[in-house]
Design a protein around this motif. Structure first.
Motif, PDB file in Angstrom:
ATOM      1  N   TYR A 267       0.846  -1.198   0.000  1.00  0.00           N
ATOM      2  CA  TYR A 267       0.000   0.000   0.000  1.00  0.00           C
ATOM      3  C   TYR A 267       0.878   1.244   0.000  1.00  0.00           C
ATOM      4  O   TYR A 267       1.275   1.728   1.055  1.00  0.00           O
ATOM      5  CB  TYR A 267      -0.894   0.037   1.236  1.00  0.00           C
ATOM      6  CG  TYR A 267      -2.006  -0.989   1.271  1.00  0.00           C
ATOM      7  CD1 TYR A 267      -3.107  -0.865   0.436  1.00  0.00           C
ATOM      8  CD2 TYR A 267      -1.959  -2.049   2.158  1.00  0.00           C
ATOM      9  CE1 TYR A 267      -4.138  -1.790   0.483  1.00  0.00           C
ATOM     10  CE2 TYR A 267      -2.993  -2.982   2.214  1.00  0.00           C
ATOM     11  CZ  TYR A 267      -4.079  -2.852   1.375  1.00  0.00           C
ATOM     12  OH  TYR A 267      -5.096  -3.758   1.420  1.00  0.00           O
ATOM     13  N   GLY A 268       1.211   1.742  -1.166  1.00  0.00           N
ATOM     14  CA  GLY A 268       1.936   3.005  -1.273  1.00  0.00           C
ATOM     15  C   GLY A 268       1.013   4.024  -1.913  1.00  0.00           C
ATOM     16  O   GLY A 268      -0.171   4.084  -1.577  1.00  0.00           O
ATOM     17  N   THR A 269       1.535   4.793  -2.845  1.00  0.00           N
ATOM     18  CA  THR A 269       0.735   5.748  -3.601  1.00  0.00           C
ATOM     19  C   THR A 269      -0.432   5.007  -4.257  1.00  0.00           C
ATOM     20  O   THR A 269      -1.593   5.394  -4.126  1.00  0.00           O
ATOM     21  CB  THR A 269       1.605   6.418  -4.672  1.00  0.00           C
ATOM     22  OG1 THR A 269       2.798   6.872  -4.036  1.00  0.00           O
ATOM     23  CG2 THR A 269       0.888   7.568  -5.321  1.00  0.00           C
ATOM     24  N   GLY A 312      -2.678   5.252  -1.142  1.00  0.00           N
ATOM     25  CA  GLY A 312      -2.167   6.365  -0.331  1.00  0.00           C
ATOM     26  C   GLY A 312      -2.424   7.714  -0.987  1.00  0.00           C
ATOM     27  O   GLY A 312      -2.524   8.739  -0.293  1.00  0.00           O
ATOM     28  N   SER A 313      -2.556   7.741  -2.302  1.00  0.00           N
ATOM     29  CA  SER A 313      -2.797   9.027  -2.973  1.00  0.00           C
ATOM     30  C   SER A 313      -4.141   9.629  -2.548  1.00  0.00           C
ATOM     31  O   SER A 313      -4.319  10.845  -2.572  1.00  0.00           O
ATOM     32  CB  SER A 313      -2.704   8.887  -4.489  1.00  0.00           C
ATOM     33  OG  SER A 313      -3.655   7.974  -4.948  1.00  0.00           O
ATOM     34  N   ILE A 315      -5.165   9.589   0.498  1.00  0.00           N
ATOM     35  CA  ILE A 315      -4.822  10.265   1.764  1.00  0.00           C
ATOM     36  C   ILE A 315      -4.082  11.575   1.451  1.00  0.00           C
ATOM     37  O   ILE A 315      -4.283  12.597   2.106  1.00  0.00           O
ATOM     38  CB  ILE A 315      -3.956   9.349   2.664  1.00  0.00           C
ATOM     39  CG1 ILE A 315      -4.500   7.919   2.703  1.00  0.00           C
ATOM     40  CG2 ILE A 315      -3.813   9.934   4.070  1.00  0.00           C
ATOM     41  CD1 ILE A 315      -5.954   7.801   3.103  1.00  0.00           C
ATOM     42  N   GLN A 316      -3.230  11.520   0.430  1.00  0.00           N
ATOM     43  CA  GLN A 316      -2.547  12.755  -0.007  1.00  0.00           C
ATOM     44  C   GLN A 316      -3.571  13.797  -0.446  1.00  0.00           C
ATOM     45  O   GLN A 316      -3.419  14.986  -0.187  1.00  0.00           O
ATOM     46  CB  GLN A 316      -1.592  12.465  -1.166  1.00  0.00           C
ATOM     47  CG  GLN A 316      -0.343  11.723  -0.748  1.00  0.00           C
ATOM     48  CD  GLN A 316       0.412  11.139  -1.949  1.00  0.00           C
ATOM     49  OE1 GLN A 316       0.088  11.426  -3.103  1.00  0.00           O
ATOM     50  NE2 GLN A 316       1.395  10.310  -1.675  1.00  0.00           N
ATOM     51  N   SER A 328      -0.658  12.953   7.050  1.00  0.00           N
ATOM     52  CA  SER A 328      -1.426  11.725   6.765  1.00  0.00           C
ATOM     53  C   SER A 328      -1.680  10.906   8.037  1.00  0.00           C
ATOM     54  O   SER A 328      -2.666  10.182   8.113  1.00  0.00           O
ATOM     55  CB  SER A 328      -0.743  10.890   5.693  1.00  0.00           C
ATOM     56  OG  SER A 328       0.629  10.847   5.876  1.00  0.00           O
ATOM     57  N   SER A 331      -5.109  10.981   9.873  1.00  0.00           N
ATOM     58  CA  SER A 331      -6.290  10.327   9.300  1.00  0.00           C
ATOM     59  C   SER A 331      -6.812   9.226  10.210  1.00  0.00           C
ATOM     60  O   SER A 331      -8.026   9.015  10.304  1.00  0.00           O
ATOM     61  CB  SER A 331      -5.960   9.777   7.912  1.00  0.00           C
ATOM     62  OG  SER A 331      -4.931   8.820   8.001  1.00  0.00           O
ATOM     63  N   LEU A 383     -10.073   6.020   3.804  1.00  0.00           N
ATOM     64  CA  LEU A 383      -9.364   4.869   4.387  1.00  0.00           C
ATOM     65  C   LEU A 383     -10.117   3.573   4.126  1.00  0.00           C
ATOM     66  O   LEU A 383      -9.527   2.550   3.786  1.00  0.00           O
ATOM     67  CB  LEU A 383      -9.151   5.075   5.891  1.00  0.00           C
ATOM     68  CG  LEU A 383      -8.148   6.174   6.261  1.00  0.00           C
ATOM     69  CD1 LEU A 383      -8.112   6.376   7.769  1.00  0.00           C
ATOM     70  CD2 LEU A 383      -6.747   5.848   5.744  1.00  0.00           C
ATOM     71  N   GLY A 412       4.389  -0.983   2.913  1.00  0.00           N
ATOM     72  CA  GLY A 412       4.120   0.323   2.291  1.00  0.00           C
ATOM     73  C   GLY A 412       3.654   1.345   3.332  1.00  0.00           C
ATOM     74  O   GLY A 412       3.208   0.984   4.429  1.00  0.00           O
ATOM     75  N   GLY A 413       3.727   2.630   2.945  1.00  0.00           N
ATOM     76  CA  GLY A 413       3.477   3.741   3.865  1.00  0.00           C
ATOM     77  C   GLY A 413       2.125   3.696   4.567  1.00  0.00           C
ATOM     78  O   GLY A 413       2.014   4.037   5.750  1.00  0.00           O
ATOM     79  N   VAL A 414       1.078   3.262   3.870  1.00  0.00           N
ATOM     80  CA  VAL A 414      -0.273   3.281   4.443  1.00  0.00           C
ATOM     81  C   VAL A 414      -0.413   2.284   5.591  1.00  0.00           C
ATOM     82  O   VAL A 414      -1.276   2.436   6.457  1.00  0.00           O
ATOM     83  CB  VAL A 414      -1.329   2.980   3.351  1.00  0.00           C
ATOM     84  CG1 VAL A 414      -2.731   3.075   3.910  1.00  0.00           C
ATOM     85  CG2 VAL A 414      -1.172   3.935   2.177  1.00  0.00           C
ATOM     86  N   ALA A 416       1.138   1.988   8.131  1.00  0.00           N
ATOM     87  CA  ALA A 416       1.324   2.631   9.447  1.00  0.00           C
ATOM     88  C   ALA A 416      -0.038   2.907  10.078  1.00  0.00           C
ATOM     89  O   ALA A 416      -0.130   3.152  11.276  1.00  0.00           O
ATOM     90  CB  ALA A 416       2.101   3.935   9.279  1.00  0.00           C
ATOM     91  N   ASN A 417      -1.101   2.878   9.298  1.00  0.00           N
ATOM     92  CA  ASN A 417      -2.442   3.232   9.766  1.00  0.00           C
ATOM     93  C   ASN A 417      -3.175   1.976  10.270  1.00  0.00           C
ATOM     94  O   ASN A 417      -3.656   1.152   9.489  1.00  0.00           O
ATOM     95  CB  ASN A 417      -3.216   3.869   8.604  1.00  0.00           C
ATOM     96  CG  ASN A 417      -4.486   4.537   9.072  1.00  0.00           C
ATOM     97  OD1 ASN A 417      -5.293   3.922   9.753  1.00  0.00           O
ATOM     98  ND2 ASN A 417      -4.635   5.796   8.713  1.00  0.00           N
TER      99      ASN A 417
HETATM  100  P1  ADP Z   1       5.426   5.091  -2.569  1.00  0.00           P
HETATM  101  O1  ADP Z   1       6.475   4.042  -2.460  1.00  0.00           O
HETATM  102  O2  ADP Z   1       4.350   4.808  -3.562  1.00  0.00           O
HETATM  103  O3  ADP Z   1       5.956   6.485  -2.676  1.00  0.00           O
HETATM  104  P2  ADP Z   1       5.057   4.779   0.326  1.00  0.00           P
HETATM  105  O4  ADP Z   1       5.091   3.332   0.605  1.00  0.00           O
HETATM  106  O5  ADP Z   1       6.217   5.609   0.727  1.00  0.00           O
HETATM  107  O6  ADP Z   1       4.622   5.052  -1.172  1.00  0.00           O
HETATM  108  O7  ADP Z   1       3.745   5.355   1.052  1.00  0.00           O
HETATM  109  C1  ADP Z   1       3.371   6.690   0.937  1.00  0.00           C
HETATM  110  C2  ADP Z   1       1.873   6.807   0.994  1.00  0.00           C
HETATM  111  O8  ADP Z   1       1.416   6.391   2.277  1.00  0.00           O
HETATM  112  C3  ADP Z   1       1.407   8.223   0.785  1.00  0.00           C
HETATM  113  O9  ADP Z   1       0.430   8.208  -0.236  1.00  0.00           O
HETATM  114  C4  ADP Z   1       0.770   8.613   2.118  1.00  0.00           C
HETATM  115  O10 ADP Z   1      -0.398   9.380   1.910  1.00  0.00           O
HETATM  116  C5  ADP Z   1       0.435   7.290   2.752  1.00  0.00           C
HETATM  117  N1  ADP Z   1       0.534   7.315   4.215  1.00  0.00           N
HETATM  118  C6  ADP Z   1       1.637   7.505   4.958  1.00  0.00           C
HETATM  119  N2  ADP Z   1       1.356   7.439   6.269  1.00  0.00           N
HETATM  120  C7  ADP Z   1       0.026   7.188   6.376  1.00  0.00           C
HETATM  121  C8  ADP Z   1      -0.890   6.998   7.468  1.00  0.00           C
HETATM  122  N3  ADP Z   1      -0.490   7.050   8.731  1.00  0.00           N
HETATM  123  N4  ADP Z   1      -2.178   6.776   7.167  1.00  0.00           N
HETATM  124  C9  ADP Z   1      -2.605   6.703   5.886  1.00  0.00           C
HETATM  125  N5  ADP Z   1      -1.790   6.861   4.825  1.00  0.00           N
HETATM  126  C10 ADP Z   1      -0.500   7.106   5.062  1.00  0.00           C
END
Ligand code: ADP
Length: 502
Positions: A267-269, A312-313, A315-316, A328, A331, A383, A412-414, A416-417
């Motif tokens: 779960y990234g962008t 994740g986009s 959330i952006q 983010s 959220s 979410l 992936g970044g999401v 964390a939620n």
């Molecule tokens: P990429 O590799 O695609 O750049 P990442 O794995 O670094 O992505 O994740 C970044 C994404 O995670 C962003 O779109 C951001 O909005 C989302 N994100 C980061 N932290 C959180 C959070 N705590 N809750 C929800 N979304 C989050």
């Protein structure tokens, strides 16, 4: 000095990284040094995306050298492993070793006319049966042909073996070996539209169809094979390259999703689901992509893959577009101020809808607003949409007859939620597992190389640190009600964009 480290190269779309992993005799991996350089993006025309392959090579060399130095010198290392952005296509001069054009990046749509024509001529079913892939400019074949046509004399020179084609793995292996190896790993090859998914070999008929001379293509190897030795002048020793895989497949290995029914989603962008379907390819009728999971040590695992364009986009967008959060991380707490979604659903079709809907014209849609709806409803709906979109992919897998999933491994970044991850577990009716160490792509490359060079006896052993786990706890009735609401919202999004009712 013990050579118990792996130099992992992670060449991504936005940056190039090198990571040194130390490997214990028990097979535990720990990252001991990292170096990263951002990569310039070039957009010469609408829909075109390019990278400078020479810049990619310079960044690779620089980050590798830095990591080798930080980790105590080249004698600490047993092998190099590579993972990379997939499909991105490079054409270079075999004599000078210089790129003949900027690399065409996976996102680039310039060859859409070619794949549209081939589909109109009725080739899609045969291409899909052979390669697992739909006809789309995303994949390398039409990009390769474009490069050969764009560079004067390239086609004639290709016939004489004077120019080479390859994805980023092949380009880096060529440069690392000083031009001694022109090879690619089978996962990267599985993203070109030119490889037969059953035999893991290039197909003459597909090369003819896409007008790509087979002679210019690299040899296909397994993911943990000996892929060549680094030119001794680069790091001071001829380190063997012993592993390579495309980024999503490397993450599959990094997660240890090695058996049929294992799956990972990043779960990234956007979000990328890869589900291991076992030793034989599964043909998708839901427009998921058939692909190779990995091939190592005589063992081949196939996979089905589906992508979510906006994860994740979304959330952006809450942060930068709607401005209802400033970070983010907020959220999570904001979504939890509500006891439920209040009937509000957000379909984040900002750039269309991916698998299994494949509606490029669809756009973002919100339904169910009342006078009570506030910013928290938008946050919660965004979410929740991650989970619903994941569920749609899992339903497509099921429809295709893929083995039932055991659990879902996430990174992936999401991730964390915690609210979002619990909701994924609830909606997908699966355990969701997030490993303590998150760099699954680099970890996969390191594990392949460590296994390939004989530093570890197994391709994967469970890390010592326990993962975070979310278990489903939602009642069936509530889940059914929510999914019904979501499906109504998807239908609305598709119809609003002029599409046919799904
Ligand atoms: P990429 O590799 O695609 O750049 P990442 O794995 O670094 O992505 O994740 C970044 C994404 O995670 C962003 O779109 C951001 O909005 C989302 N994100 C980061 N932290 C959180 C959070 N705590 N809750 C929800 N979304 C989050």
């Amino acid at each position: 000095m013990q050579a118990n480290m792996i130099l992992a190269i992670d060449q991504g779309t936005t940056s190039t990284r090198a990571i040194a992993f130390e490997v214990t005799p028990q097979g535990a991996f720990s990252a001991v040094a990292v170096s990263q350089i951002e990569l310039a993006q070039h957009f010469p025309q609408s829909g075109w995306v390019e990278h400078d392959a020479a810049e990619i090579w310079r960044a690779t060399l620089q980050t590798c050298r830095e990591v080798v130095r930080k980790a105590g010198g080249v004698d600490r290392f047993a092998a190099v492993g590579i993972t990379n952005q997939r499909e991105t296509s490079v054409l270079w001069d075999a004599t000078t070793g210089e790129p003949l054009h900027r690399a065409i990046v996976w996102q680039d749509r310039r060859t859409a006319d070619v794949t549209t024509r081939l589909a109109a001529e009725g080739h899609e079913a045969a291409v899909q049966a052979a390669t697992g892939l739909i006809l789309d400019p995303y994949f390398s074949a039409s990009k390769y042909a474009w490069l050969l046509d764009a560079v004067p004399g390239a086609r004639e020179r290709a016939a004489r073996g004077e120019v080479k084609l390859g994805t980023i793995d092949a380009w880096l292996i060529w440069k690392l070996t000083g031009g001694a190896s022109h090879v690619t790993d089978a996962t990267n090859a599985s993203r070109t539209s030119l490889m037969d998914l059953s035999t893991l070999q290039w197909r003459e008929d597909l090369c003819d169809l896409f007008n790509v001379p087979m002679k210019a293509l690299p040899d296909i190897r397994g993911c943990a094979d000996h892929l060549g030795d680094c030119d001794a002048s680069l790091f001071g020793r001829a380190l063997p390259i012993h592993g390579a895989a495309g980024d999503q497949q490397a993450a599959l290995v990094g997660h240890g999703a090695l058996k049929a029914g294992d799956a990972k989603i990043t779960y990234g962008t956007g979000a990328f689901l890869v589900a291991n379907v076992g030793e034989a390819p599964v043909a998708s009728t839901s427009r998921l992509l058939g692909t190779l999971g990995y091939a190592a040590d005589g063992h081949v695992a196939y996979a089905l893959e589906g992508s979510i364009f906006s994860a994740g986009s979304a959330i952006q967008w809450l942060r930068d577009g709607l401005k209802v959060i400033s970070d983010s991380r907020q959220s999570e707490a904001m979504a939890q101020t509500l006891k439920d979604n209040g009937g509000v659903y957000l379909v984040p079709g900002f750039t269309g809808l991916g698998a299994p809907w494949w509606q490029p014209e669809a756009r973002g849609t919100v339904i169910g607003l009342t006078r009570d709806s506030g910013p928290a409803h938008f946050v919660r709906a965004a979410l929740e949409s991650l989970a619903y979109q994941t569920r749609d992919l899992l339903d497509a897998l099921k429809k295709d007859g893929a083995p039932s999933l055991t659990r879902l491994k996430v990174d992936g970044g999401v991730t964390a939620n915690a609210f979002a991850m619990q909701f994924v577990a609830d909606i997908c009716e699966l355990e969701v597992e997030r490993p303590a160490f998150q760099e699954m792509t680099a970890m996969g490359a390191a594990r392949l190389a460590a296994f390939g060079v004989g530093l570890t006896a197994e391709l994967w052993t469970a890390p010592a640190e326990a993962p975070a786990v979310w278990r489903p706890r939602m009642g069936d009735e509530e889940r059914a009600r929510l999914l019904k609401g979501w499906r109504g919202a998807v239908k609305a999004a598709i119809i609003a964009a002029g599409g046919d009712e799904p």
